[in-house]
Scaffold this motif. Structure first.
Motif, PDB file in Angstrom:
ATOM      1  N   CYS A 122       0.850  -1.180   0.000  1.00 37.26           N
ATOM      2  CA  CYS A 122       0.000   0.000   0.000  1.00 37.26           C
ATOM      3  C   CYS A 122       0.886   1.231   0.000  1.00 37.26           C
ATOM      4  O   CYS A 122       1.964   1.212   0.580  1.00 37.26           O
ATOM      5  CB  CYS A 122      -0.858   0.049   1.258  1.00 37.26           C
ATOM      6  N   TYR A 124       4.102   0.293   2.223  1.00 40.36           N
ATOM      7  CA  TYR A 124       4.017  -0.626   3.369  1.00 40.36           C
ATOM      8  C   TYR A 124       3.399  -1.923   2.902  1.00 40.36           C
ATOM      9  O   TYR A 124       2.743  -1.980   1.861  1.00 40.36           O
ATOM     10  CB  TYR A 124       3.105  -0.041   4.462  1.00 40.36           C
ATOM     11  N   ILE A 125       3.557  -2.935   3.736  1.00 43.76           N
ATOM     12  CA  ILE A 125       2.865  -4.193   3.442  1.00 43.76           C
ATOM     13  C   ILE A 125       1.361  -3.917   3.533  1.00 43.76           C
ATOM     14  O   ILE A 125       0.913  -3.097   4.348  1.00 43.76           O
ATOM     15  CB  ILE A 125       3.287  -5.287   4.442  1.00 43.76           C
ATOM     16  N   ASN A 126       0.611  -4.568   2.695  1.00 38.70           N
ATOM     17  CA  ASN A 126      -0.828  -4.328   2.654  1.00 38.70           C
ATOM     18  C   ASN A 126      -1.520  -5.000   3.847  1.00 38.70           C
ATOM     19  O   ASN A 126      -1.578  -6.223   3.943  1.00 38.70           O
ATOM     20  CB  ASN A 126      -1.387  -4.864   1.330  1.00 38.70           C
ATOM     21  N   LEU A 127      -2.018  -4.183   4.785  1.00 34.51           N
ATOM     22  CA  LEU A 127      -2.712  -4.735   5.956  1.00 34.51           C
ATOM     23  C   LEU A 127      -4.217  -4.823   5.766  1.00 34.51           C
ATOM     24  O   LEU A 127      -4.913  -5.499   6.506  1.00 34.51           O
ATOM     25  CB  LEU A 127      -2.450  -3.856   7.188  1.00 34.51           C
ATOM     26  N   PHE A 128      -4.702  -4.073   4.781  1.00 31.64           N
ATOM     27  CA  PHE A 128      -6.154  -3.973   4.627  1.00 31.64           C
ATOM     28  C   PHE A 128      -6.813  -5.334   4.498  1.00 31.64           C
ATOM     29  O   PHE A 128      -7.919  -5.552   4.990  1.00 31.64           O
ATOM     30  CB  PHE A 128      -6.501  -3.109   3.411  1.00 31.64           C
ATOM     31  N   THR A 129      -6.100  -6.238   3.840  1.00 35.64           N
ATOM     32  CA  THR A 129      -6.676  -7.565   3.650  1.00 35.64           C
ATOM     33  C   THR A 129      -6.796  -8.324   4.969  1.00 35.64           C
ATOM     34  O   THR A 129      -7.562  -9.269   5.086  1.00 35.64           O
ATOM     35  CB  THR A 129      -5.794  -8.378   2.698  1.00 35.64           C
ATOM     36  N   GLU A 130      -5.993  -7.882   5.953  1.00 42.74           N
ATOM     37  CA  GLU A 130      -5.960  -8.605   7.216  1.00 42.74           C
ATOM     38  C   GLU A 130      -6.990  -8.107   8.225  1.00 42.74           C
ATOM     39  O   GLU A 130      -7.213  -8.742   9.256  1.00 42.74           O
ATOM     40  CB  GLU A 130      -4.570  -8.459   7.849  1.00 42.74           C
ATOM     41  N   ILE A 131      -7.537  -6.926   7.928  1.00 49.49           N
ATOM     42  CA  ILE A 131      -8.415  -6.326   8.939  1.00 49.49           C
ATOM     43  C   ILE A 131      -9.829  -6.882   8.780  1.00 49.49           C
ATOM     44  O   ILE A 131     -10.372  -6.950   7.679  1.00 49.49           O
ATOM     45  CB  ILE A 131      -8.403  -4.792   8.795  1.00 49.49           C
ATOM     46  N   TYR A 133      -0.824  -8.771  10.415  1.00 48.78           N
ATOM     47  CA  TYR A 133      -1.365  -7.666  11.205  1.00 48.78           C
ATOM     48  C   TYR A 133      -0.756  -7.682  12.607  1.00 48.78           C
ATOM     49  O   TYR A 133      -0.323  -6.659  13.137  1.00 48.78           O
ATOM     50  CB  TYR A 133      -2.893  -7.802  11.273  1.00 48.78           C
ATOM     51  N   TRP A 149       2.755  -6.557  12.573  1.00 48.81           N
ATOM     52  CA  TRP A 149       2.836  -5.106  12.398  1.00 48.81           C
ATOM     53  C   TRP A 149       2.531  -4.378  13.710  1.00 48.81           C
ATOM     54  O   TRP A 149       3.236  -3.441  14.081  1.00 48.81           O
ATOM     55  CB  TRP A 149       1.859  -4.668  11.301  1.00 48.81           C
TER      56      TRP A 149
END
Lengths: 179, 446
Positions: free
Chosen positions: B403, B414-421, B435, B438
């Motif tokens: 992202c 950054y590493i994409n966290l959206f998929t983890e939320i 997540y 992070w």
């Protein structure tokens, strides 16, 4: 846990990309979703009914990581809420947004419930009382935005569930239920 | 007496020697003695002192210096009578003495200089003046060797060595032709040469005009063919047009063979020029690709390639065409266009997946989890130029791996966290997973 006033912030509020409008479609969808939910949550718990885009809205900045949403981003997220029926633009210039964590219809239902709970099926009550009276304390109606209240009342009036009457001044505006 | 030995030279009124037909003067030496250093025998070689020596294509002329009173007259040594020229030996003695050139003359029995005599005498040229001896000797040799006199037919008065030659004054010789006499002769010779050249040029131009008119027809014919080819290729082919296509290809080959570049470059395999260029380019990019970690900006290749070529620079369009042709050959490189519009050349073997793996490793490091990565960070890890690294990062972003974060601090990923939320529980952080990692990285004491 980070807080904004009384509001508990989620971890991802400190994730810098959260504050940059993402170009990739799937990522953007997720981002928008998270913002919609967060805005609604915050507004509901903090009783925020109107967001002004050009004003300082605490949710739109995170001083800890030094990031803020751009105007473009704010408009994007609020527009998404509007598209969902969870908000309305109050002006053509999209400067103010009415947040409807309850849709108008839902507010209407809450009003009806309020009337029932307080034995007001045939009763009369002023606007002031609905908004700030003792009966409404602790309920969602407490502090309700005037505009929203009017809209909800209008719906009910059209259904014949009540009548809105104006007194000699705005303070005397009241409602006669007939449920 | 000397009159009989060496043939005399006829002089003009102003003392210039009368030259024979086609005879050309080649070298002048002043203050020259022409003597014989042989033992005195009964050969009456004249003792010619201090005269002007003129080397011509046919003879050696000795003309007495008018101020000298010792010898008078003008005599000639026919080069035909020389049987040998001695080389100039340099010795200590010769350094201080006047240079001498010796040659062997053949004589008839009664002492006349002739080309076919049985007797011989050695004559010596003594250079008492300032002339360049070596240059003279070289020319002497050359003229003697060339034997220019043999090319001439019998000429009036050329072999006469008596004094009864016809009068030499006047521009016309006895047979009516203009005499090539002296400077006038040289000029006239030049004039005649020009006139004949002019005539042959005119003839040649007649031919050229004929050629030009033919060429015009050729150009029109080529143009017609070109039109036919172009019109045939735009209207798309169906099965029944296969035959036509065959002849069209033949036509194209024919056009190519006469050096006309095919107009249908995009659809055909491309003109010979582009094909060759394409292959050459594929070879050339190997080294820069390796040095740049497998991916090079097309603009950089353009500069490098042209610099290497030195001359015959190619245009940007040529480069593009050459790259497009790679699809048709089996070369290990490809042209790739990123979403951003940037065009690069990369190895076919280049794997985006490999790059993404590397990026993922980089972006999961604690520093990167806290502050993200920039194009320069990625460039260092991937071993490519920052511009290339940015393209890789953007690629990874479009794949959902990263992202972006744009701020006054710059453009970072950054590493994409959206998929983890979790959408339904905004506060939920699963125990294991990106997540959680992070969160830990960001809450650990710095």
């Amino acid at each position: 846990m980070q807080k904004l006033g009384e509001f508990k912030l989620p971890h991802f509020f400190n994730y810098p990309p959260y504050f940059t409008l993402q170009p990739v479609r799937d990522t953007r969808e997720k981002q928008v979703q998270l913002w919609k939910d967060l805005i609604l949550d915050y507004c509901r718990t903090q009783k925020v009914f109107v967001i002004g885009l050009e004003e300082e809205f605490p949710l739109f900045s995170n001083p800890i990581i030094g990031r803020s949403l751009t105007h473009e981003a704010r408009e994007a997220f609020l527009s998404a809420l509007v598209a969902d029926g969870r908000a309305e633009w109050m002006d053509k210039g999209h400067r103010k947004c009415l947040i409807l964590w309850h849709r108008i219809q839902e507010w209407a239902e809450i009003l009806v419930q309020f009337a029932r709970d307080n034995g007001l099926e045939d009763g009369v009550v002023t606007m002031e009382e609905i908004r700030f009276g003792t009966e409404s304390q602790g309920t969602e109606l407490q502090g309700i935005d005037q505009t929203i209240l009017n809209r909800a009342l209008k719906i009910l009036e059209q259904k014949g569930k009540l009548v809105v009457f104006k007194g000699t001044s705005t303070d005397d505006e009241g409602v006669k239920f007939s449920l | 007496m000397s009159g009989n030995f060496l043939p005399p030279v006829q002089l003009t009124a102003s003392g210039r020697p009368v030259l024979q037909r086609n005879e050309v003067e080649c070298f002048y030496l002043s203050s020259v003695d022409l003597i014989s250093e042989d033992e005195p025998t009964n050969i009456p070689f004249p003792n010619l002192k201090s005269g002007l020596l003129i080397l011509t294509s046919h003879r050696l002329l000795w003309i007495s210096d008018s101020s000298s009173s010792e010898s008078t007259g003008a005599f000639a040594v026919p080069l035909a009578a020389i049987s040998h020229i001695f080389s100039h030996k340099k010795s200590i003695k010769s350094m201080f003495a006047s240079p001498r050139i010796r040659f062997q003359l053949s004589l008839t029995p009664d002492g006349r200089v002739s080309g076919h005599g049985l007797r011989s005498v050695v004559a010596t040229i003594v250079l008492r003046g300032k002339g360049d001896c070596d240059a003279f000797l070289a020319k002497f040799w050359e003229n003697w060797r060339t034997r220019a006199w043999e090319d001439d037919g019998p000429a009036p008065g050329s072999s006469s060595n008596s004094g009864s030659a016809p009068a030499s004054s006047g521009i016309y010789s006895s047979d009516g032709t203009v005499r090539m006499v002296g400077v006038a002769g040289i000029l006239r010779k030049e004039q005649e040469m020009w006139e004949s050249t002019d005539k042959s040029l005119q003839d040649a131009f007649q031919d050229l005009n004929a050629l030009m008119s033919k060429a015009k027809e050729m150009v029109m014919l080529a143009e017609k063919m070109r039109q036919k080819l172009l019109s045939g290729s735009t209207s798309q082919t169906n099965a029944s047009n296969d035959e036509e296509m065959g002849t069209k290809e033949e036509m194209q080959d024919w056009l190519l063979s006469v050096g006309i570049i095919s107009p249908v470059t995009k659809e055909s395999a491309g003109a010979m020029y582009h094909q060759q260029l394409s292959r050459q380019l594929a070879d050339f990019v190997k080294v820069p690709l390796e040095r740049a970690g497998g991916m090079v900006n097309l603009i950089d290749i353009y500069c490098l390639f042209n610099r290497a070529r030195g001359t015959e620079l190619i245009s940007p369009d040529d480069l593009l065409q050459a790259c497009f042709l790679w699809e048709k050959f089996d070369v290990p490189v490809v042209l790739r266009k990123f979403d951003s519009g940037v065009m690069v050349i990369q190895n076919k073997s280049h794997s985006d997946e490999e790059v993404f793996t590397k990026i993922k490793v980089l972006v999961m490091k604690p520093d990167a989890l806290r502050a993200g990565i920039s194009a320069s960070d990625a460039a260092r890890t991937l071993g490519v130029a920052p511009a290339m690294a940015k393209e890789h990062l953007l690629s990874a972003e479009s794949k959902g791996l990263l992202c972006r974060d744009i701020s006054p601090d710059g453009f970072r990923f950054y590493i994409n966290l959206f998929t983890e939320i979790d959408r339904d529980d905004l506060h939920l952080v699963k125990d294991h997973g990106i997540y959680a990692t992070w969160v830990r990285a960001n809450h650990a004491p710095q």
